[in-house]
Design a protein around this motif. Structure first.
Motif, PDB file in Angstrom:
ATOM      1  N   ASP A 186     -12.183  46.099 -27.412  1.00 45.31           N
ATOM      2  CA  ASP A 186     -12.680  44.927 -26.655  1.00 45.31           C
ATOM      3  C   ASP A 186     -13.813  44.283 -27.439  1.00 45.31           C
ATOM      4  N   HIS A 209     -19.761  47.793 -20.598  1.00 43.77           N
ATOM      5  CA  HIS A 209     -18.993  48.692 -19.734  1.00 43.77           C
ATOM      6  C   HIS A 209     -18.452  49.809 -20.596  1.00 43.77           C
ATOM      7  N   THR A 249     -19.106  49.099 -24.484  1.00 43.92           N
ATOM      8  CA  THR A 249     -19.304  47.801 -25.127  1.00 43.92           C
ATOM      9  C   THR A 249     -20.758  47.375 -24.946  1.00 43.92           C
ATOM     10  N   GLU A 272     -22.364  43.599 -24.851  1.00 42.66           N
ATOM     11  CA  GLU A 272     -21.871  42.226 -24.910  1.00 42.66           C
ATOM     12  C   GLU A 272     -22.736  41.221 -24.150  1.00 42.66           C
ATOM     13  N   GLU A 322     -19.813  40.814 -28.744  1.00 47.50           N
ATOM     14  CA  GLU A 322     -19.477  42.124 -28.154  1.00 47.50           C
ATOM     15  C   GLU A 322     -19.006  43.098 -29.226  1.00 47.50           C
TER      16      GLU A 322
HETATM   17 MN    MN Z   1     -15.918  43.718 -22.548  1.00 49.85          MN
END
Ligand code: MN
Ligand code: GLY
Length: 429
Positions: free
Chosen positions: A263, A346, A374, A376, A400
């Motif tokens: 991500d 998260h 992460t 971000e 991120e």
């Molecule tokens: Mn994310």
């Protein structure tokens, strides 16, 4: 790996029985489905990725502690949708002590519940199965009155699994690294390919194709390609606008590989050169991001990065002239949420927003080696924002990275994707 997880889980529910139904297939139209994805907890305990299955964990049963109810082999059906493990495969390849056709669940389940008083079950999206559990409980209420034993309590197992999934095992880290590396490659490719005049979906298609070319199952979540003011919509996924000269492009995208997710978000100028206003907003977000990553190490509270992000981003808003007044008061009145309205990160794992237990009671736990998350932060200045310097209107920036907490600090798994202004201008320009 799955056996070890089941063993740990069994120790935690000793005296109880757990029932996990597989995820429901999701329909796209009345006759076509989305690609099936197994429920993350079900998969974590079984590695079994077929629908219409139930996993039962019965630590106190004398013969079978791990039971799978599965779709039986039916050649006339398999010719449409592919081979199934079937009852034999469930035992042979997935380690079940016993397996039955799914149709026999109602008949066979009572022998596994036995005298247990606690049922571990998370009421979820499958209403039909939820009803089955209610019926089961009614049955045991009567048994309890007559015989003195039977289920009295339902406990949601989510919390136990959320705790187990918080610190990643070596095998999981291998998959996460793979998911992240493919995501890195996709981000690098779009940064090289982007030109003003392209459509957002062209970049989306490039990203998603790199996932598949590298053995990923596809995007871990809908790929976000947001040019210009579209970047001020946090989860913009329409991706149908033409990218203009002078636009920033925000790309939030991650690959899913073997049930694990990457991500990454990067924001960059389509023409390879930040304007002064874009540069000012971008650098503010980058400074916050780097400082937060720098601060993450074992022993630090999991809640700290969020608090730090709010403080530092509010300071940046004051410096940029987006807000005016006293920092603490602005935070107390949630004024910062006009331009920064999500949390700073998260956990990352089998789900992009990984269901993991980050608190003990109300208190945050501390970071431990093996956690993956992460970082971000972002600033989003919508085009219709009031009382802000006009040069900032329509600028949205998020940066991120994915990090792995190590013994001494953290490793930035996504470090290969450029994020300083100089690096970005060099690569794109
Ligand atoms: Mn994310
Ligand atoms: N990458 C999307 C999100 O974290 O919400």
């Amino acid at each position: 790996m799955y056996e070890n997880r089941r063993k740990t889980f069994m120790e935690k529910i000793a005296g109880g029985v757990a029932i996990f139904p597989s995820a429901l297939p999701a329909m796209r139209t009345h006759s076509t489905e989305y690609r099936y994805r197994q429920d993350a907890n079900f998969y974590y305990l079984t590695g079994f990725d077929e629908p219409e299955a139930v996993c039962v964990i019965a630590p106190d049963h004398p013969d079978h502690q791990y039971i799978l109810f599965v779709r039986p082999r039916v050649p006339e059906q398999e010719v449409w949708t592919g081979k199934r493990a079937g009852v034999e495969g469930a035992k042979e390849h997935f380690g079940a002590d016993e397996a039955y056709p799914i149709e026999e669940f109602d008949e066979k389940i009572s022998q596994y519940i036995g005298k247990a008083d606690r049922l571990y079950y998370g009421f979820g999206a499958d209403e039909t199965f939820n009803r089955k559990i209610v019926e089961l409980l009614k049955r045991y209420r009567n048994q309890r009155l007559r015989e003195g034993t039977g289920l009295t309590t339902v406990i949601d197992p989510t919390e136990i699994l959320a705790e187990m999934r918080l610190v990643k095992e070596e095998e999981e880290l291998g998959c996460i690294r793979q998911a992240v590396d493919i995501s890195v490659e996709a981000h690098m490719a779009v940064m090289r390919a982007v030109r003003p005049g392209m459509y957002e979906y062209e970049l989306e298609s490039l990203i998603d194709s790199i996932y598949r070319q590298n053995g990923g199952i596809g995007p871990a979540f809908l790929t976000i390609v947001a040019s210009g003011p579209n970047a001020t919509t946090l989860h913009y996924t329409t991706n149908d606008c033409q990218i203009r000269d002078g636009d920033l492009v925000l790309i939030d995208a991650g690959c899913e590989y073997q049930y694990y997710c990457g991500d990454i978000t990067r924001t960059f100028p389509a023409n390879g050169k930040f304007t002064d206003a874009q540069r000012a907003v971008y650098q503010s977000v980058l400074d916050v991001q780097c400082e937060i990553i720098e601060s993450i190490r074992p022993g630090v509270s999991i809640g700290d990065p969020n608090q730090k992000a709010v403080e530092m981003l509010t300071e940046a808003m004051l410096k940029l002239g987006l807000l005016a007044g006293d920092k603490e008061k602005l935070i107390e009145e949630q004024e910062h949420r006009k331009f920064y309205m999500h949390s700073v990160g998260h956990m990352l794992g089998a789900e992009v927003h990984d269901v993991t237990k980050t608190r003990e009671g109300e208190e945050y736990k501390t970071f431990q080696p093996g956690m993956v998350m992460t970082v971000e932060p972002g600033l989003y200045i919508a085009s219709d924002s009031e009382n802000v310097p006009p040069e900032y209107l329509g600028i949205g920036v998020r940066i991120e990275d994915n990090i792995l907490v190590t013994e001494s600090g953290c490793e930035v798994l996504t470090a290969a994707v450029p994020k300083t202004i100089d690096e970005i201008e060099r690569l794109i320009g």
